[in-house]
Write a protein that holds these residues in place. Structure first.
Motif, PDB file in Angstrom:
ATOM      1  N   ILE A 130      -7.541  18.642 -13.420  1.00 30.98           N
ATOM      2  CA  ILE A 130      -6.326  19.428 -13.587  1.00 30.98           C
ATOM      3  C   ILE A 130      -6.516  20.795 -12.944  1.00 30.98           C
ATOM      4  O   ILE A 130      -7.563  21.419 -13.066  1.00 30.98           O
ATOM      5  N   ASN A 131      -5.486  21.244 -12.279  1.00 31.19           N
ATOM      6  CA  ASN A 131      -5.505  22.533 -11.589  1.00 31.19           C
ATOM      7  C   ASN A 131      -5.318  23.661 -12.613  1.00 31.19           C
ATOM      8  O   ASN A 131      -4.269  24.291 -12.693  1.00 31.19           O
ATOM      9  N   ASP A 132      -6.354  23.862 -13.423  1.00 29.28           N
ATOM     10  CA  ASP A 132      -6.360  24.907 -14.438  1.00 29.28           C
ATOM     11  C   ASP A 132      -7.818  25.165 -14.797  1.00 29.28           C
ATOM     12  O   ASP A 132      -8.711  24.436 -14.356  1.00 29.28           O
ATOM     13  N   THR A 133      -8.072  26.145 -15.608  1.00 27.85           N
ATOM     14  CA  THR A 133      -9.447  26.482 -15.963  1.00 27.85           C
ATOM     15  C   THR A 133     -10.006  25.483 -16.968  1.00 27.85           C
ATOM     16  O   THR A 133      -9.243  24.867 -17.732  1.00 27.85           O
ATOM     17  N   PRO A 134     -11.325  25.341 -17.001  1.00 26.60           N
ATOM     18  CA  PRO A 134     -11.929  24.460 -18.000  1.00 26.60           C
ATOM     19  C   PRO A 134     -11.640  24.900 -19.436  1.00 26.60           C
ATOM     20  O   PRO A 134     -11.683  24.094 -20.351  1.00 26.60           O
ATOM     21  N   GLU A 135     -11.321  26.179 -19.626  1.00 23.58           N
ATOM     22  CA  GLU A 135     -11.027  26.679 -20.974  1.00 23.58           C
ATOM     23  C   GLU A 135      -9.581  26.418 -21.408  1.00 23.58           C
ATOM     24  O   GLU A 135      -9.243  26.598 -22.575  1.00 23.58           O
ATOM     25  N   SER A 136      -8.737  26.010 -20.490  1.00 24.43           N
ATOM     26  CA  SER A 136      -7.323  25.802 -20.821  1.00 24.43           C
ATOM     27  C   SER A 136      -7.140  24.548 -21.675  1.00 24.43           C
ATOM     28  O   SER A 136      -8.022  23.704 -21.762  1.00 24.43           O
ATOM     29  N   GLU A 137      -5.980  24.434 -22.273  1.00 25.24           N
ATOM     30  CA  GLU A 137      -5.639  23.247 -23.059  1.00 25.24           C
ATOM     31  C   GLU A 137      -4.691  22.324 -22.305  1.00 25.24           C
ATOM     32  O   GLU A 137      -4.141  21.391 -22.873  1.00 25.24           O
ATOM     33  N   THR A 138      -4.527  22.570 -21.009  1.00 26.23           N
ATOM     34  CA  THR A 138      -3.574  21.794 -20.218  1.00 26.23           C
ATOM     35  C   THR A 138      -3.920  20.307 -20.204  1.00 26.23           C
ATOM     36  O   THR A 138      -3.046  19.459 -20.408  1.00 26.23           O
ATOM     37  N   ALA A 139      -5.190  19.972 -19.964  1.00 27.02           N
ATOM     38  CA  ALA A 139      -5.585  18.552 -19.927  1.00 27.02           C
ATOM     39  C   ALA A 139      -5.344  17.897 -21.285  1.00 27.02           C
ATOM     40  O   ALA A 139      -4.842  16.771 -21.358  1.00 27.02           O
ATOM     41  N   TRP A 140      -5.683  18.609 -22.357  1.00 27.37           N
ATOM     42  CA  TRP A 140      -5.445  18.086 -23.706  1.00 27.37           C
ATOM     43  C   TRP A 140      -3.958  17.840 -23.928  1.00 27.37           C
ATOM     44  O   TRP A 140      -3.554  16.769 -24.398  1.00 27.37           O
ATOM     45  N   ASN A 141      -3.142  18.834 -23.598  1.00 24.68           N
ATOM     46  CA  ASN A 141      -1.699  18.705 -23.800  1.00 24.68           C
ATOM     47  C   ASN A 141      -1.111  17.583 -22.953  1.00 24.68           C
ATOM     48  O   ASN A 141      -0.216  16.858 -23.409  1.00 24.68           O
ATOM     49  N   LEU A 142      -1.618  17.417 -21.756  1.00 24.51           N
ATOM     50  CA  LEU A 142      -1.143  16.329 -20.900  1.00 24.51           C
ATOM     51  C   LEU A 142      -1.549  14.974 -21.480  1.00 24.51           C
ATOM     52  O   LEU A 142      -0.751  14.033 -21.486  1.00 24.51           O
ATOM     53  N   CYS A 143      -2.758  14.874 -22.012  1.00 23.49           N
ATOM     54  CA  CYS A 143      -3.184  13.626 -22.662  1.00 23.49           C
ATOM     55  C   CYS A 143      -2.316  13.309 -23.880  1.00 23.49           C
ATOM     56  O   CYS A 143      -2.020  12.143 -24.146  1.00 23.49           O
ATOM     57  N   MET A 144      -1.904  14.334 -24.601  1.00 26.35           N
ATOM     58  CA  MET A 144      -1.006  14.119 -25.744  1.00 26.35           C
ATOM     59  C   MET A 144       0.348  13.588 -25.255  1.00 26.35           C
ATOM     60  O   MET A 144       0.936  12.705 -25.881  1.00 26.35           O
ATOM     61  N   GLU A 145       0.810  14.109 -24.124  1.00 29.48           N
ATOM     62  CA  GLU A 145       2.068  13.619 -23.543  1.00 29.48           C
ATOM     63  C   GLU A 145       1.901  12.187 -23.053  1.00 29.48           C
ATOM     64  O   GLU A 145       2.787  11.350 -23.248  1.00 29.48           O
TER      65      GLU A 145
END
Length: 133
Positions: free
Chosen positions: A75-90
């Motif tokens: 994911i085009n974001d920092t390793p500290e972000s929650e973007t990957a987690w939020n995308l997995c929830m979606e």
């Protein structure tokens, strides 16, 4: 004998070591993998999945990589972000299970028996989910 005779009683053990039922199950699992050509399917379906992922144009996808059916979307974001987690929830809300790892990486590990229509269904879920971001 040189190796086995240096281990004395109580020095090494395993809860399930030597379990005849587990060995029989493992033997049958290996037979199924070979008879149903699941390794070949993993190569073919993995290539199809990666090709489909690489064709998705979305700013959140930095890179796609993998081998066989074990694949990752960085994911085009920092390793500290929650973007990957939020995308997995979606993904999950839309019917696809995936696991975020290392903060900004999503691991995709479909079953060895997956078929083409299921790969295409997973790709559609990924596209749908990405479009909500």
């Amino acid at each position: 004998d040189d190796i086995m005779l240096c281990i004395h009683p109580g020095e090494h053990g395993s809860t399930y070591g030597g379990n005849p039922l587990a060995c029989a199950v493992a033997t049958e699992a290996i037979n199924v993998i070979m008879e149903e050509k699941l390794a070949d399917n993993a190569v073919k379906m993995g290539e199809l999945l990666r090709k489909g992922l690489q064709e998705i144009s979305h700013p959140l996808i930095k890179t796609v990589r993998g081998r066989g059916l074990l694949n990752a979307i960085e994911i085009n974001d920092t390793p500290e972000s929650e973007t990957a987690w939020n995308l997995c929830m979606e993904f999950s809300r839309n019917g696809l299970l995936a696991k975020p790892t290392h903060g900004n990486i999503i691991r995709l590990a479909p079953p060895l028996v997956i078929n083409e229509s299921q790969i295409y269904e997973a790709l559609e879920i990924i596209k749908l989910s990405l479009n909500k971001f």
